[in-house]
Design an enzyme around this catalytic site. Structure first.
Site, mmCIF file in Angstrom:
data_model
loop_
_atom_site.group_PDB
_atom_site.id
_atom_site.type_symbol
_atom_site.label_atom_id
_atom_site.label_comp_id
_atom_site.label_asym_id
_atom_site.label_seq_id
_atom_site.Cartn_x
_atom_site.Cartn_y
_atom_site.Cartn_z
ATOM 1 N N ARG A 71 3.061 33.124 -26.255
ATOM 2 C CA ARG A 71 2.887 32.252 -25.096
ATOM 3 C C ARG A 71 1.806 32.853 -24.223
ATOM 4 O O ARG A 71 1.994 33.894 -23.594
ATOM 5 C CB ARG A 71 4.199 32.095 -24.321
ATOM 6 N N ALA A 83 12.047 23.938 -29.278
ATOM 7 C CA ALA A 83 11.899 23.003 -28.161
ATOM 8 C C ALA A 83 10.600 22.230 -28.312
ATOM 9 O O ALA A 83 9.721 22.610 -29.089
ATOM 10 C CB ALA A 83 11.905 23.764 -26.836
ATOM 11 N N GLU A 104 9.856 22.712 -35.949
ATOM 12 C CA GLU A 104 9.723 24.135 -35.632
ATOM 13 C C GLU A 104 10.502 25.049 -36.571
ATOM 14 O O GLU A 104 10.169 26.220 -36.692
ATOM 15 C CB GLU A 104 10.125 24.400 -34.184
ATOM 16 N N GLU A 150 2.202 27.933 -33.380
ATOM 17 C CA GLU A 150 3.347 27.615 -34.224
ATOM 18 C C GLU A 150 3.178 28.122 -35.658
ATOM 19 O O GLU A 150 4.154 28.223 -36.394
ATOM 20 C CB GLU A 150 3.604 26.108 -34.231
#
Length: 192
Positions: A71, A83, A104, A150
């Site tokens: 992140r 999420a 995910e 991802e």
């Protein structure tokens, strides 16, 4: 001792004198609002957010699915719940949660129930996130292609009590993960 069973957030809608997009982003915009408040006027800027969902996937052994990914704003690879954004027009939150679990983690769940909802940072954005408890977990029929952050998601099944301890010890600080694992632990305690 007073009862607090009806304790809840209260809607309040002062007059919005103006509302403009101060910055149009690729994912979110920043709004600049002038609001009549009391005898005066206040100005607030905030991120206008689409809303989001998160999934507390719990397997038959009482383990929670955690993902770790980079992140950029916090310069960490933090542990999170799967999420994603409510960014498909007309899609119900539970359907978005199903989609995000498959995208995910390449998983599907037989059972879904609302767990908890939260405004993530009400002083800085209007994001509401809906966390769902997903059980009856199995592998999705097809793997999802991932890119950017991802592409290197790390997936771990962690005992729920170990995740709770990591949150309370300050070793995992993602807010959505925190409320999700704490809410799931309480829900399971309530069910006895």
């Amino acid at each position: 001792m007073p009862e607090f069973d009806d304790l809840r957030d209260e809607p309040f809608e002062p007059e919005v004198l103006s509302s403009e997009i101060a910055f149009a982003g690729a994912v979110w915009d920043v709004r600049d609002d002038r609001v009549r408040y009391g005898d005066g006027e206040i100005r607030r800027q905030y991120v206008a957010h689409t809303g989001a969902v998160a999934i507390l996937a719990l397997d038959a052994d009482g383990r929670v699915l955690l993902i770790q990914q980079y992140r950029h704003p916090i310069r960490h690879r933090d542990w999170e719940l799967p999420a994603g954004l409510l960014d498909v027009a007309g899609e119900e939150p539970v359907e978005a949660a199903r989609r995000e679990l498959a995208e995910e983690a390449d998983l599907v769940a037989a059972h879904w129930e609302p767990l908890v909802s939260s405004w993530t940072t009400p002083g800085g954005n209007d994001e509401a996130i809906h966390v769902f408890l997903a059980t009856g977990i199995s592998t999705a029929p097809a793997a999802h292609a991932r890119e950017d952050e991802e592409a290197d998601i790390r997936v771990e099944w962690v005992p729920l009590d170990a995740a709770v301890r990591a949150v309370l010890d300050g070793r995992m600080r993602n807010g959505i993960l925190s409320i999700g694992v704490l809410a799931a632990a309480q829900r399971l305690r309530d069910r006895g």
